[in-house]
Design an enzyme around this catalytic site. Structure first.
Site, mmCIF file in Angstrom:
data_model
loop_
_atom_site.group_PDB
_atom_site.id
_atom_site.type_symbol
_atom_site.label_atom_id
_atom_site.label_comp_id
_atom_site.label_asym_id
_atom_site.label_seq_id
_atom_site.Cartn_x
_atom_site.Cartn_y
_atom_site.Cartn_z
ATOM 1 N N ASP A 82 0.847 -1.193 0.000
ATOM 2 C CA ASP A 82 0.000 0.000 0.000
ATOM 3 C C ASP A 82 0.886 1.248 0.000
ATOM 4 O OD1 ASP A 82 -2.508 1.263 0.092
ATOM 5 O OD2 ASP A 82 -2.535 1.316 2.284
ATOM 6 N N HIS A 83 0.353 2.376 -0.450
ATOM 7 C CA HIS A 83 1.011 3.692 -0.445
ATOM 8 C C HIS A 83 2.529 3.647 -0.244
ATOM 9 C CE1 HIS A 83 -2.617 6.156 -0.444
ATOM 10 N NE2 HIS A 83 -3.143 5.276 0.382
ATOM 11 N N ASP A 104 2.689 5.728 -4.814
ATOM 12 C CA ASP A 104 1.884 6.900 -4.478
ATOM 13 C C ASP A 104 2.740 8.140 -4.720
ATOM 14 O OD1 ASP A 104 0.381 8.956 -3.500
ATOM 15 O OD2 ASP A 104 0.065 8.102 -1.508
ATOM 16 N N GLU A 134 -1.840 6.288 -7.929
ATOM 17 C CA GLU A 134 -2.802 7.261 -7.407
ATOM 18 C C GLU A 134 -2.687 8.602 -8.113
ATOM 19 O OE1 GLU A 134 -3.701 9.409 -3.106
ATOM 20 O OE2 GLU A 134 -3.181 7.279 -3.140
ATOM 21 N N HIS A 180 -8.367 9.326 4.651
ATOM 22 C CA HIS A 180 -7.692 8.347 5.490
ATOM 23 C C HIS A 180 -7.941 8.690 6.958
ATOM 24 C CE1 HIS A 180 -4.905 7.974 1.841
ATOM 25 N NE2 HIS A 180 -5.506 6.808 1.965
ATOM 26 N N THR A 211 -12.588 3.294 6.355
ATOM 27 C CA THR A 211 -13.006 3.290 7.755
ATOM 28 C C THR A 211 -13.975 4.432 8.032
ATOM 29 O OG1 THR A 211 -10.967 2.243 8.527
ATOM 30 C CG2 THR A 211 -12.209 3.525 10.143
ATOM 31 N N ASN A 230 -10.208 -0.183 0.931
ATOM 32 C CA ASN A 230 -9.141 -0.259 1.932
ATOM 33 C C ASN A 230 -9.663 0.012 3.341
ATOM 34 O OD1 ASN A 230 -7.571 -0.466 -0.362
ATOM 35 N ND2 ASN A 230 -6.122 1.133 0.239
ATOM 36 N N ILE A 231 -9.275 -0.859 4.268
ATOM 37 C CA ILE A 231 -9.604 -0.688 5.681
ATOM 38 C C ILE A 231 -8.304 -0.811 6.480
ATOM 39 C CG2 ILE A 231 -10.887 -1.578 7.673
ATOM 40 C CD1 ILE A 231 -12.746 -0.440 5.568
ATOM 41 N N SER A 232 -7.930 0.268 7.158
ATOM 42 C CA SER A 232 -6.710 0.245 7.957
ATOM 43 C C SER A 232 -6.949 0.766 9.374
ATOM 44 C CB SER A 232 -5.616 1.089 7.287
ATOM 45 O OG SER A 232 -4.463 1.155 8.082
#
Length: 295
Positions: A82-83, A104, A134, A180, A211, A230-232
């Site tokens: 991710d990122h 990213d 992105e 985010h 989220t 995405n879930i963080s």
């Protein structure tokens, strides 16, 4: 089964109106819980890693966790970076066994972002892995990267088309009003923009900042082409709070495995809820059958 490439999986999700849940793993326990939740629901899942998580644990440890959890699993599992802004880390992940990588460079002007993303396209092609990039600035905090609300830039659909046409992405991350971290107010998601971008690019969209979004928001975004959610932040809170809750309720119990098991069960329950919410239930086998037909 072996880890799978993200590109055909997200294409299947977009074509069939569901989204694959992507969770930012913390340790082996959360990795194991992600895959177990996916197995129970016969669903695909994406195990994501942030740059700082890799820096803490190392490439070797993380890839061994995900491979161990996935090797005897009947469902498709993706290991995704991710990122990331560091080309050396991106290539190290691709070389180590990640099946998808993300650059990213969204803070750069369009042409510079595209040029850097093309370099990552070469890395993805070299190792045969999926790629996410992105365009636009998504507000909030992600892996110590901060974008203030006034600095966020929603993605222009025409720019999105140029960007995606040049890169052949597995997933396209863009700014459509999500953020985010936890939302301080009611998020204003631009569904018309999501629809316009997906019609022009025909590239599975990665919805960052999942989220705190409502079930209705998820459903509308997925219906318009968001194929990866995405879930963080939610996981971070469940991870810590479940540990604290068990100890608070059992202050004299110092058996670590019972505390870890309570944490595992809480995280697994959260994973299951999101996988089902995004429509992933019972999508694993149809996807795998389509792969066999295409082979």
């Amino acid at each position: 089964m072996p880890l799978v490439n993200m590109k055909p999986l997200l294409r299947d999700a977009m074509d069939n109106g569901y989204a694959v849940a992507a969770f930012n793993l913390v340790d082996y326990g959360t990795t194991k819980a992600m895959v177990a939740a996916a197995e129970e629901l016969n669903a695909p899942v994406i195990c994501q890693t942030s740059a700082k998580t890799i820096q803490y644990w190392s490439h070797k440890e993380i890839v061994s966790w995900v491979r161990t959890a996935a090797e005897d699993s009947p469902v498709p599992v993706v290991l995704h970076l991710d990122h990331c802004k560091d080309l050396a880390m991106i290539e190290a992940c691709a070389q180590a066994g990640w099946t998808s990588i993300m650059i990213d460079a969204s803070e750069l002007p369009f042409e510079e972002n595209l040029e850097l993303s093309k370099r990552v396209r070469d890395i993805a092609d070299k190792y045969g892995v999926g790629m996410e990039a992105e365009l636009g600035q998504i507000m909030g905090v992600e892996d110590d990267m901060v974008v203030a609300e006034e600095d966020s830039v929603l993605t222009d659909p025409e720019d999105a088309k140029r960007f995606c046409d040049a890169l052949d992405l597995s997933a396209f991350a863009c700014a459509v009003g999500t953020a985010h971290g936890f939302y301080k107010g009611e998020p204003v998601v631009d569904f018309d923009r999501i629809e316009a971008i997906n019609k022009l690019t025909r590239t599975p969209m990665a919805l960052h900042g999942g989220t705190g979004l409502s079930d209705e928001t998820f459903a509308k975004a997925i219906a318009r082409g968001s194929a990866k959610v995405n879930i963080s932040t939610n996981l971070k809170h469940v991870f810590v709070e479940s540990f604290v809750k068990y100890h608070t309720e059992n202050p004299k119990d110092f058996e670590p495995l019972r505390v870890i098991d309570a944490q595992y069960k809480a995280c697994k329950q959260m994973f299951s809820g999101f996988i089902e919410k995004f429509g992933g239930k019972d999508r694993a086998q149809p996807f795998l059958a389509s792969l066999k037909q295409a082979a």
